[in-house]
Enzyme design. Structure first.
Site, PDB file in Angstrom:
ATOM      1  N   ALA A  29      13.080  47.196 -12.616  1.00 50.93           N
ATOM      2  CA  ALA A  29      12.478  48.415 -12.073  1.00 50.93           C
ATOM      3  C   ALA A  29      13.513  49.496 -11.841  1.00 50.93           C
ATOM      4  O   ALA A  29      14.712  49.218 -11.775  1.00 50.93           O
ATOM      5  CB  ALA A  29      11.777  48.109 -10.763  1.00 50.93           C
ATOM      6  N   ASN A  30      13.036  50.725 -11.716  1.00 55.86           N
ATOM      7  CA  ASN A  30      13.876  51.820 -11.264  1.00 55.86           C
ATOM      8  C   ASN A  30      13.695  51.970  -9.754  1.00 55.86           C
ATOM      9  O   ASN A  30      12.670  51.594  -9.207  1.00 55.86           O
ATOM     10  CB  ASN A  30      13.439  53.122 -11.934  1.00 55.86           C
ATOM     11  CG  ASN A  30      14.158  53.366 -13.233  1.00 55.86           C
ATOM     12  OD1 ASN A  30      14.549  52.438 -13.911  1.00 55.86           O
ATOM     13  ND2 ASN A  30      14.315  54.620 -13.580  1.00 55.86           N
ATOM     14  N   ARG A  31      14.676  52.574  -9.113  1.00 56.68           N
ATOM     15  CA  ARG A  31      14.603  52.842  -7.681  1.00 56.68           C
ATOM     16  C   ARG A  31      13.788  54.116  -7.478  1.00 56.68           C
ATOM     17  O   ARG A  31      14.169  55.169  -7.947  1.00 56.68           O
ATOM     18  CB  ARG A  31      16.016  53.116  -7.199  1.00 56.68           C
ATOM     19  CG  ARG A  31      16.440  52.338  -6.030  1.00 56.68           C
ATOM     20  CD  ARG A  31      17.818  52.802  -5.611  1.00 56.68           C
ATOM     21  NE  ARG A  31      18.843  51.835  -5.927  1.00 56.68           N
ATOM     22  CZ  ARG A  31      18.957  50.656  -5.315  1.00 56.68           C
ATOM     23  NH1 ARG A  31      18.113  50.286  -4.380  1.00 56.68           N
ATOM     24  NH2 ARG A  31      19.932  49.852  -5.638  1.00 56.68           N
TER      25      ARG A  31
END
Ligand code: C5P
Length: 223
Positions: A29-31
């Site tokens: 995932a991305n933050r």
């Protein structure tokens, strides 16, 4: 009573991260908290727009007055956005994962003593903003975001053409600035004609101001 500046306008938005599955229990995932994107969606709705928000997994409530489609992966987000075209404007704030694991497993990948850790072969995800920016059904106003840690303006300017965007809202996400997950943001609006530098303010204020700017721009496009 004067009509709201965005009544009758439909705006597509993305917000939040995407989750790219590795197997049924793991993902990449991305933050992204979704705070800035969700605040913009709510601000546009307050100005009277019909806002259709495609959101990745976030831990905040759906913005008030906004219809939300919940998705997990970039491909799901892309499909949902394509279904929503045409529209008057698109504001793509989601932190989409650039890559996903190429061989998503149907079963949990098991750990075997003495075996090497798996090497994850990645493939590129679709660029949702570029897809909208170059679509036959392109909205008249297409806005993207750029979170950079270096060469902020140069990268944002490049993004205008690459993504087919009218504006790029650029923010510096170097760790010292605390933008990720925080409540404040300092952005620059990069367009084909110049750069507007906005002071540090709350994400709510950024949203309010951006919504006003979008309303003005759509009015000018109509005039
Ligand atoms: O290329 P970069 O990820 O820096 O671009 C950021 C902008 O592009 C954001 O508006 C983001 O929502 C959008 N984007 C997208 N699909 C991707 C990657 C980025 O819509 N796969």
């Amino acid at each position: 009573r004067t009509p709201k500046p965005l009544s009758g306008k439909t705006i597509i938005m993305t917000s939040g991260p995407t989750h790219e599955p590795i197997d049924p229990v793991r993902y990449i995932a991305n933050r992204s908290s979704g705070k800035q994107g969700h605040a913009i969606a709510a601000a546009l709705a307050r100005l009277g727009a019909t806002v259709r928000l495609v959101s990745g997994p976030v831990n905040i409530p759906d913005p008030e007055g906004v219809s939300v489609i919940h998705v997990e992966s970039a491909r799901e987000m892309r499909d949902a956005v394509e279904q929503l075209l045409p529209a008057d404007a698109a504001v793509m704030v989601a932190a989409v994962a650039d890559w996903r694991y190429a061989n998503e497993a149907n079963e949990k990948i098991k750990k075997h003593p003495g075996e090497k850790a798996p090497a994850l072969q990645m493939v590129e995800n679709p660029d949702i903003l570029a897809g909208v920016g170059h679509s036959k059904l392109r909205p008249r106003l297409v806005i993207g975001f750029a979170a950079e840690t270096q060469d902020l303006l140069i990268n944002a300017q490049k993004k205008l053409d690459k993504k087919g965007a009218d504006w790029i809202v650029a923010n510096d996400v170097s760790h010292t600035k605390g933008v990720m997950g925080g409540d404040r943001n300092a952005v620059r609006i990069v367009t084909h004609t110049g750069v507007e530098e906005w002071p540090d303010m709350s994400k709510e204020e950024v949203a309010e101001r951006l919504a006003q700017k979008i309303a003005t721009a759509l009015q000018q496009l109509e005039a």
